[in-house]
Structures are given as structure tokens and as C-alpha cells.
Write an enzyme that holds these catalytic residues in place. Sequence first.
Site, PDB file in Angstrom:
ATOM      1  N   GLU A 128      40.772 -20.198  16.330  1.00  0.00           N
ATOM      2  CA  GLU A 128      40.832 -21.635  16.624  1.00  0.00           C
ATOM      3  C   GLU A 128      40.570 -21.906  18.106  1.00  0.00           C
ATOM      4  O   GLU A 128      39.906 -22.884  18.457  1.00  0.00           O
ATOM      5  CB  GLU A 128      42.193 -22.201  16.207  1.00  0.00           C
ATOM      6  CG  GLU A 128      42.508 -22.071  14.727  1.00  0.00           C
ATOM      7  CD  GLU A 128      41.435 -22.660  13.836  1.00  0.00           C
ATOM      8  OE1 GLU A 128      40.734 -23.597  14.269  1.00  0.00           O
ATOM      9  OE2 GLU A 128      41.274 -22.171  12.705  1.00  0.00           O
ATOM     10  N   HIS A 131      36.945 -21.961  18.773  1.00  0.00           N
ATOM     11  CA  HIS A 131      36.383 -23.285  18.455  1.00  0.00           C
ATOM     12  C   HIS A 131      36.591 -24.244  19.630  1.00  0.00           C
ATOM     13  O   HIS A 131      35.691 -25.004  20.000  1.00  0.00           O
ATOM     14  CB  HIS A 131      37.065 -23.862  17.209  1.00  0.00           C
ATOM     15  CG  HIS A 131      36.508 -23.362  15.920  1.00  0.00           C
ATOM     16  ND1 HIS A 131      35.162 -23.358  15.632  1.00  0.00           N
ATOM     17  CD2 HIS A 131      37.125 -22.878  14.811  1.00  0.00           C
ATOM     18  CE1 HIS A 131      34.974 -22.879  14.409  1.00  0.00           C
ATOM     19  NE2 HIS A 131      36.148 -22.581  13.899  1.00  0.00           N
TER      20      HIS A 131
END
EC number: 3.4.24.-
Length: 279
Positions: A128, A131
Site C-alpha cells: 500500500e 501505491h
Amino acid sequence: MNTLRTVALMTVLTLLLVWAGGMMGGRGGALFALIMAAVMNLGSYWFSDKIVIAMYRGREVSSGPLFSVVQELCLRNALPMPKVYILPQATPNAFATGRNPKHAAVAATEGILQVLSREELMGVMAHEMSHVRHRDILIGSIAATIAGAISYLAHMAQWAALFGGFGGRDDDDGNPLGLLLLIIFAPLAAMLVQMAISRSREYAADRGGAALCGNPHYLANALRKLEMANSRQPMPKVNEATAHMFIVNPLRGGGLKSLFSTHPPVDERIRRLENMTVL
């Protein structure tokens, strides 16, 4: 190359929204859709994190195992600390949102804390944070917002078909073929564009996450557990427009949901990770 491809896909998604507006309301509808796309993109830029977190009733935390893992990753890799949220869901999953690394949030369900070890949780959060680092979250949030608007227009078109017209077309006869294409084609096309954006960026985030946490097997083992858990107990009340944001696909079932998944096959993601050398 990946950036140019993403820009092209986002342009296609915006043009699709404009076309859908034109089918519903002629030139005026197309202009309205273009203005709506601009407003929605600006809204997504500033408020996407708050909207998605509120949608899943996220609770911000400043301590605990999830916060500790995110904090360790940020300190180790000199990354800005995002806000950390826990979602009241038993199904293990996670996502990131926000407009840039300095204004980002990561969220994980309560279930993920029960299923994964600390190393596996670190692999998920590293994915994450990758990202976040590459601003995938902004692109994903804008794509989700526009795709949701296209689906809404297609839903309105179904009602227009039932009541015999567009209501705002420049001609009196309307365009039944255009209406049919809007109802059938527009949501499918929007989903395919979302899928193309999401799949390439998921592979990149897997590689980036492995680099951030230092061991690709952390994420590979986590993906194996998450896929198994989500297959057995799918997450309830998932908004389809936000499904691509999660680390594994929260939507389960046959038909289009399995054929046109916004996520790459988990087995292939695991294979690629396990073939990586320790970083």
C-alpha cells in the site's frame, strides 16, 4: 511508458463519460458531462480519501500493531507518515487512498489483524505504501469516481428506455441504439479501463512493496492467506467502483465479477514475488 499509458486510459474514461452525457442529453448533456468530469476530478483530488474512508466507516488510530508497522516502514524508507485507519470488517483486506504522499491514508480491516503475522502485515502495508509513493492512489480514486458516474448515467438510461426517450435530446425521436449502447456498453467499457489501470499498477506495487519491506515472501505469504479468506468469506456491501483499490479483489462470484476482475490473478502475483531475489 506506464505513466503515458495511464494518462491515455484516464482520457478514455473521461471521454466515455462525455459520450454517455451526449447520449442522455445531446450537446447539452455532453457539455454537462465534461463539466461534471472536471468537477469530479477536482473533488477526487481533494476529498477522495475522506469519501472512501467514510464509505467503509474507517476509524483513525495512532497506536497498535497496524500503526506500528506503517510507522516502521516510513522510518526505514524515509516516507511521510500517512493517516492509519481500521475498518470494522471481519474479512481481511486493505487499501490506500489520498492525493499524494503527504496527504495519504492507509486502511486495513479488523480481520487482517487476526489473520496475518507481523511480517505478512508488513508486506501488505509495504504494498500500500508503494501505491502511495507512486501516486497510484490518486489515479485509482479518480478512475473510481468517473466509473461510478458512468454507471449512474447507464442506470438513468435504463429508466429513460422504460419511459420512452432521452428527455433532453436535440431531436424528438432520440437514438434508441445509442441508448442501448449506453446501457450495455458504457459500464462494461468503464470497468475494462479500470481493470487495465489497476492490473498494471498492482504488479508494480507488489515489486515496490517487496523493496520497501525487504522480503518479497512477506507479501507472497500474505496474498495467499488473504485470497483464501476472501474466497471463504467475501466482504459485504462493497462498492464496485472502489473494489480495485483493495489489495485483493473483495468482489466474489461468477460471471462478469470473475471474468473482468480489476485485479491480476493472485497465483501469478505470488509466483512473481517468489521468483524475486531478496532485496
